[in-house]
Design a protein around this motif. Structure first.
Motif, PDB file in Angstrom:
ATOM      1  N   TRP A  38       0.826  -1.206   0.000  1.00  0.00           N
ATOM      2  CA  TRP A  38       0.000   0.000   0.000  1.00  0.00           C
ATOM      3  C   TRP A  38       0.866   1.264   0.000  1.00  0.00           C
ATOM      4  CZ3 TRP A  38      -4.748  -1.041  -1.255  1.00  0.00           C
ATOM      5  CH2 TRP A  38      -5.319  -2.244  -0.874  1.00  0.00           C
ATOM      6  N   GLU A  39       2.078   1.165   0.527  1.00  0.00           N
ATOM      7  CA  GLU A  39       2.965   2.327   0.616  1.00  0.00           C
ATOM      8  C   GLU A  39       3.711   2.612  -0.684  1.00  0.00           C
ATOM      9  OE1 GLU A  39       5.407   1.222   3.926  1.00  0.00           O
ATOM     10  OE2 GLU A  39       3.877   1.784   5.393  1.00  0.00           O
ATOM     11  N   TYR A  40       3.759   1.637  -1.601  1.00  0.00           N
ATOM     12  CA  TYR A  40       4.469   1.833  -2.863  1.00  0.00           C
ATOM     13  C   TYR A  40       3.736   2.885  -3.685  1.00  0.00           C
ATOM     14  CZ  TYR A  40       6.954   0.863  -7.158  1.00  0.00           C
ATOM     15  OH  TYR A  40       7.722   0.986  -8.287  1.00  0.00           O
ATOM     16  N   ARG A  41       4.480   3.853  -4.192  1.00  0.00           N
ATOM     17  CA  ARG A  41       3.885   4.987  -4.890  1.00  0.00           C
ATOM     18  C   ARG A  41       4.339   5.066  -6.345  1.00  0.00           C
ATOM     19  NH1 ARG A  41      -0.085   6.846  -1.924  1.00  0.00           N
ATOM     20  NH2 ARG A  41       0.455   7.321   0.206  1.00  0.00           N
ATOM     21  N   CYS A  46      -0.856   5.940  -4.558  1.00  0.00           N
ATOM     22  CA  CYS A  46      -0.657   4.546  -4.187  1.00  0.00           C
ATOM     23  C   CYS A  46      -0.795   3.697  -5.451  1.00  0.00           C
ATOM     24  CB  CYS A  46      -1.698   4.129  -3.152  1.00  0.00           C
ATOM     25  SG  CYS A  46      -1.747   2.379  -2.820  1.00  0.00           S
ATOM     26  N   ALA A  47       0.211   2.898  -5.747  1.00  0.00           N
ATOM     27  CA  ALA A  47       0.216   2.111  -6.979  1.00  0.00           C
ATOM     28  C   ALA A  47      -0.966   1.143  -7.056  1.00  0.00           C
ATOM     29  CB  ALA A  47       1.536   1.353  -7.096  1.00  0.00           C
ATOM     30  N   LEU A  48      -1.302   0.480  -5.959  1.00  0.00           N
ATOM     31  CA  LEU A  48      -2.423  -0.463  -5.988  1.00  0.00           C
ATOM     32  C   LEU A  48      -3.747   0.234  -6.308  1.00  0.00           C
ATOM     33  CD1 LEU A  48      -1.700  -2.812  -2.954  1.00  0.00           C
ATOM     34  CD2 LEU A  48      -1.489  -3.335  -5.372  1.00  0.00           C
ATOM     35  N   GLU A  49      -3.977   1.351  -5.679  1.00  0.00           N
ATOM     36  CA  GLU A  49      -5.226   2.082  -5.944  1.00  0.00           C
ATOM     37  C   GLU A  49      -5.255   2.615  -7.378  1.00  0.00           C
ATOM     38  OE1 GLU A  49      -5.349   4.930  -2.762  1.00  0.00           O
ATOM     39  OE2 GLU A  49      -6.246   3.471  -1.389  1.00  0.00           O
ATOM     40  N   TRP A  50      -4.117   3.046  -7.889  1.00  0.00           N
ATOM     41  CA  TRP A  50      -4.046   3.532  -9.263  1.00  0.00           C
ATOM     42  C   TRP A  50      -4.387   2.412 -10.242  1.00  0.00           C
ATOM     43  CZ3 TRP A  50      -0.703   2.344 -13.380  1.00  0.00           C
ATOM     44  CH2 TRP A  50      -0.794   3.185 -14.463  1.00  0.00           C
ATOM     45  N   ILE A  51      -3.832   1.228 -10.030  1.00  0.00           N
ATOM     46  CA  ILE A  51      -4.095   0.083 -10.908  1.00  0.00           C
ATOM     47  C   ILE A  51      -5.573  -0.282 -10.868  1.00  0.00           C
ATOM     48  CG2 ILE A  51      -3.702  -2.405 -11.184  1.00  0.00           C
ATOM     49  CD1 ILE A  51      -0.782  -1.813 -10.302  1.00  0.00           C
ATOM     50  N   LEU A  52      -6.185  -0.292  -9.687  1.00  0.00           N
ATOM     51  CA  LEU A  52      -7.592  -0.648  -9.577  1.00  0.00           C
ATOM     52  C   LEU A  52      -8.484   0.359 -10.294  1.00  0.00           C
ATOM     53  CD1 LEU A  52      -7.653  -1.848  -5.874  1.00  0.00           C
ATOM     54  CD2 LEU A  52      -7.765  -3.267  -7.934  1.00  0.00           C
ATOM     55  N   GLU A  53      -8.102   1.615 -10.331  1.00  0.00           N
ATOM     56  CA  GLU A  53      -8.884   2.620 -11.034  1.00  0.00           C
ATOM     57  C   GLU A  53      -8.762   2.486 -12.547  1.00  0.00           C
ATOM     58  OE1 GLU A  53      -7.917   6.553  -9.696  1.00  0.00           O
ATOM     59  OE2 GLU A  53      -8.427   6.087  -7.634  1.00  0.00           O
ATOM     60  N   VAL A  54      -7.607   2.078 -13.023  1.00  0.00           N
ATOM     61  CA  VAL A  54      -7.341   1.978 -14.458  1.00  0.00           C
ATOM     62  C   VAL A  54      -8.095   0.809 -15.075  1.00  0.00           C
ATOM     63  CG1 VAL A  54      -5.550   1.577 -16.191  1.00  0.00           C
ATOM     64  CG2 VAL A  54      -5.131   3.145 -14.302  1.00  0.00           C
ATOM     65  N   ILE A  55      -8.185  -0.279 -14.304  1.00  0.00           N
ATOM     66  CA  ILE A  55      -8.819  -1.496 -14.842  1.00  0.00           C
ATOM     67  C   ILE A  55     -10.248  -1.294 -15.003  1.00  0.00           C
ATOM     68  CG2 ILE A  55      -9.302  -3.908 -14.349  1.00  0.00           C
ATOM     69  CD1 ILE A  55      -6.610  -4.078 -12.995  1.00  0.00           C
TER      70      ILE A  55
END
Length: 55
Positions: A38-41, A46-55
């Protein structure tokens, strides 16, 4: 009418950072996502949240 039990669940793709989970759909949840993930940016997001929005 009988309900179709073979239907594909509708994707949700929601992040729950407080509990370390990702809700994939009505029946599937990814649990135990480590805090470091969750801390990876990517930039300031946040990379995980960004990926979930893109999909």
């Amino acid at each position: 009418m009988a309900e179709d039990n073979n239907r594909t669940p509708k994707a949700k793709l929601k992040a729950d950072t407080a509990n370390g989970t990702i809700i994939l759909d009505d029946t599937s949840t990814l649990e135990g996502v480590p805090k470091i993930a969750w801390e990876y940016r990517l930039g300031n997001r946040c990379a995980l949240e960004w990926i979930l929005e893109v999909i």
